[in-house]
Design a protein around this motif. Structure first.
Motif, PDB file in Angstrom:
ATOM      1  N   GLU A   1       0.864  -1.189   0.000  1.00 43.44           N
ATOM      2  CA  GLU A   1       0.000   0.000   0.000  1.00 43.44           C
ATOM      3  C   GLU A   1       0.899   1.239   0.000  1.00 43.44           C
ATOM      4  N   PRO A   2       1.419   1.626  -1.155  1.00 43.54           N
ATOM      5  CA  PRO A   2       2.398   2.725  -1.226  1.00 43.54           C
ATOM      6  C   PRO A   2       1.859   4.062  -0.714  1.00 43.54           C
ATOM      7  N   LEU A   3       0.564   4.278  -0.779  1.00 41.86           N
ATOM      8  CA  LEU A   3       0.003   5.563  -0.359  1.00 41.86           C
ATOM      9  C   LEU A   3      -0.473   5.558   1.094  1.00 41.86           C
ATOM     10  N   ASN A   4      -0.137   4.506   1.821  1.00 38.63           N
ATOM     11  CA  ASN A   4      -0.505   4.417   3.241  1.00 38.63           C
ATOM     12  C   ASN A   4       0.705   4.812   4.085  1.00 38.63           C
ATOM     13  N   ARG A   5       0.595   5.900   4.811  1.00 38.74           N
ATOM     14  CA  ARG A   5       1.728   6.385   5.606  1.00 38.74           C
ATOM     15  C   ARG A   5       1.927   5.575   6.882  1.00 38.74           C
ATOM     16  N   LEU A   6       0.894   4.842   7.312  1.00 40.70           N
ATOM     17  CA  LEU A   6       0.934   4.181   8.622  1.00 40.70           C
ATOM     18  C   LEU A   6       2.096   3.206   8.783  1.00 40.70           C
ATOM     19  N   PRO A   7       2.418   2.347   7.789  1.00 40.98           N
ATOM     20  CA  PRO A   7       3.566   1.441   7.990  1.00 40.98           C
ATOM     21  C   PRO A   7       4.868   2.177   8.307  1.00 40.98           C
ATOM     22  N   TRP A   8       5.109   3.305   7.609  1.00 44.95           N
ATOM     23  CA  TRP A   8       6.323   4.072   7.863  1.00 44.95           C
ATOM     24  C   TRP A   8       6.307   4.696   9.264  1.00 44.95           C
ATOM     25  N   VAL A   9       5.144   5.181   9.650  1.00 43.61           N
ATOM     26  CA  VAL A   9       5.018   5.777  10.986  1.00 43.61           C
ATOM     27  C   VAL A   9       5.279   4.732  12.066  1.00 43.61           C
ATOM     28  N   GLU A  10       4.743   3.528  11.863  1.00 43.47           N
ATOM     29  CA  GLU A  10       4.922   2.462  12.852  1.00 43.47           C
ATOM     30  C   GLU A  10       6.376   2.002  12.919  1.00 43.47           C
ATOM     31  N   ILE A  11       7.033   1.920  11.768  1.00 39.62           N
ATOM     32  CA  ILE A  11       8.458   1.547  11.770  1.00 39.62           C
ATOM     33  C   ILE A  11       9.270   2.571  12.562  1.00 39.62           C
ATOM     34  N   ALA A  12       9.035   3.846  12.269  1.00 40.33           N
ATOM     35  CA  ALA A  12       9.769   4.901  12.984  1.00 40.33           C
ATOM     36  C   ALA A  12       9.479   4.865  14.472  1.00 40.33           C
ATOM     37  N   LYS A  13       8.252   4.559  14.835  1.00 39.12           N
ATOM     38  CA  LYS A  13       7.883   4.492  16.248  1.00 39.12           C
ATOM     39  C   LYS A  13       8.617   3.349  16.957  1.00 39.12           C
ATOM     40  N   ILE A  14       8.685   2.189  16.309  1.00 40.06           N
ATOM     41  CA  ILE A  14       9.393   1.045  16.899  1.00 40.06           C
ATOM     42  C   ILE A  14      10.876   1.372  17.070  1.00 40.06           C
ATOM     43  N   GLN A  15      11.466   1.948  16.040  1.00 43.04           N
ATOM     44  CA  GLN A  15      12.895   2.289  16.116  1.00 43.04           C
ATOM     45  C   GLN A  15      13.167   3.298  17.221  1.00 43.04           C
ATOM     46  N   LEU A  16      12.249   4.228  17.412  1.00 39.59           N
ATOM     47  CA  LEU A  16      12.441   5.277  18.413  1.00 39.59           C
ATOM     48  C   LEU A  16      12.186   4.765  19.829  1.00 39.59           C
ATOM     49  N   GLU A  17      11.037   4.104  20.030  1.00 42.59           N
ATOM     50  CA  GLU A  17      10.604   3.755  21.382  1.00 42.59           C
ATOM     51  C   GLU A  17      11.098   2.392  21.849  1.00 42.59           C
ATOM     52  N   GLN A  18      11.137   1.412  20.958  1.00 40.35           N
ATOM     53  CA  GLN A  18      11.512   0.057  21.367  1.00 40.35           C
ATOM     54  C   GLN A  18      13.005  -0.211  21.181  1.00 40.35           C
ATOM     55  N   LEU A  19      13.538   0.207  20.029  1.00 40.20           N
ATOM     56  CA  LEU A  19      14.957  -0.028  19.754  1.00 40.20           C
ATOM     57  C   LEU A  19      15.832   1.115  20.231  1.00 40.20           C
ATOM     58  N   GLU A  20      15.192   2.236  20.650  1.00 41.38           N
ATOM     59  CA  GLU A  20      15.909   3.406  21.161  1.00 41.38           C
ATOM     60  C   GLU A  20      16.992   3.868  20.173  1.00 41.38           C
ATOM     61  N   ASP A  21      16.572   3.983  18.915  1.00 37.60           N
ATOM     62  CA  ASP A  21      17.489   4.384  17.849  1.00 37.60           C
ATOM     63  C   ASP A  21      16.857   5.533  17.061  1.00 37.60           C
ATOM     64  N   PRO A  22      16.909   6.764  17.608  1.00 39.24           N
ATOM     65  CA  PRO A  22      16.274   7.895  16.924  1.00 39.24           C
ATOM     66  C   PRO A  22      16.869   8.177  15.546  1.00 39.24           C
ATOM     67  N   ALA A  23      18.159   7.897  15.364  1.00 34.65           N
ATOM     68  CA  ALA A  23      18.777   8.133  14.056  1.00 34.65           C
ATOM     69  C   ALA A  23      18.129   7.247  12.992  1.00 34.65           C
ATOM     70  N   ALA A  24      17.865   6.001  13.348  1.00 33.70           N
ATOM     71  CA  ALA A  24      17.196   5.093  12.410  1.00 33.70           C
ATOM     72  C   ALA A  24      15.774   5.565  12.146  1.00 33.70           C
ATOM     73  N   SER A  25      15.114   6.067  13.176  1.00 35.71           N
ATOM     74  CA  SER A  25      13.757   6.584  13.023  1.00 35.71           C
ATOM     75  C   SER A  25      13.734   7.763  12.054  1.00 35.71           C
ATOM     76  N   VAL A  26      14.713   8.669  12.182  1.00 30.89           N
ATOM     77  CA  VAL A  26      14.834   9.815  11.269  1.00 30.89           C
ATOM     78  C   VAL A  26      15.064   9.335   9.842  1.00 30.89           C
ATOM     79  N   GLU A  27      15.942   8.359   9.675  1.00 34.56           N
ATOM     80  CA  GLU A  27      16.236   7.842   8.347  1.00 34.56           C
ATOM     81  C   GLU A  27      15.000   7.223   7.706  1.00 34.56           C
ATOM     82  N   THR A  28      14.214   6.516   8.509  1.00 33.14           N
ATOM     83  CA  THR A  28      12.982   5.911   7.999  1.00 33.14           C
ATOM     84  C   THR A  28      12.014   6.979   7.503  1.00 33.14           C
TER      85      THR A  28
END
Length: 227
Positions: free
Chosen positions: A134-161
């Motif tokens: 679903e290329p026009l669905n922003r939710l998968p990207w938002v969820e990936i960034a959220k996991i990287q930020l909150e669970q993996l504690e990697d804000p740089a990866a979240s920014v890159e996503t």
């Protein structure tokens, strides 16, 4: 906990069954002895006492039978409700929906399952597949960034996503603005990189002039003391 309950219930059933059988055996033995006493006529008092004992054991047998029935019904009921009934319901659901092809597979389903299991890397991979589906669905990207930020504690990866998402797709105005505001938030709150956050807000103003997104970006810059 569930299997412990089953073991306790099963042990209670076995105990009740043992008491029931023992009472039956003792009653049969006493009845044979009672017949012998009555035929001999030697000890009428002993015969009377034995008759009383037999009645008492019959009452005990009845109680054990009721307890056995209750415990057995409880054990069967628990197994039916917890295991059998859900299995029947699941089979029925699949029979109705799968055969009629009424339900399409949700691209996000596997990703949500991975999140529920705490498999963060697996969830990210599934969300990426959902983004491709679903290329026009922003939710998968938002969820990936959220996991990287909150669970993996990697804000740089979240920014890159988020940057990859913003640059890799022609988004609708609301979606693009949302991703950019999220990116600025991470820069400012999690990376202490206010210049980058300010730059993103300025991009919002330039990209969406005379819009509520532009107004919100200007308001954010005022909060940061940049205007």
């Amino acid at each position: 906990m569930k299997w412990g309950l089953y073991v306790v219930m099963a042990l209670c059933v076995i105990f009740a069954w043992s008491k029931f059988n023992k009472a039956e055996e003792e009653i049969q033995k006493d009845e044979v002895r009672l017949v012998e006493l009555k035929n001999s006529g030697d000890d009428e008092q002993a015969a009377a006492d034995l008759e009383t004992a037999i009645e008492s054991r019959k009452n005990e047998k009845t109680f054990s039978g009721i307890l056995l029935a209750f415990l057995t019904a409880g054990l069967v009921g628990i197994v039916f409700v917890i295991h059998v009934l859900p299995a029947i319901a699941q089979r029925f659901t699949h029979a109705v929906y799968d055969s009629a092809e009424m339900v399409e597979k949700d691209p996000m389903h596997d990703a949500r399952a991975k999140v529920a299991q705490g498999d963060w890397e697996g969830a990210i991979e599934c969300f990426k597949l959902a983004a491709e589906a679903e290329p026009l669905n922003r939710l998968p990207w938002v969820e990936i960034a959220k996991i990287q930020l909150e669970q993996l504690e990697d804000p740089a990866a979240s920014v890159e996503t988020l940057r990859t998402a913003i640059q890799g797709q022609e988004w609708e105005e609301n979606d693009a603005a949302y991703l950019m505001f999220r990116l600025a938030e991470i820069y400012n709150e999690h990376m202490s990189d206010k210049p980058s956050a300010v730059s993103v807000m300025q991009q919002v103003i330039e990209q969406f002039p005379e819009s509520r997104h532009s107004a919100n970006a200007r308001h954010k810059l005022r909060e940061w003391g940049m205007i």
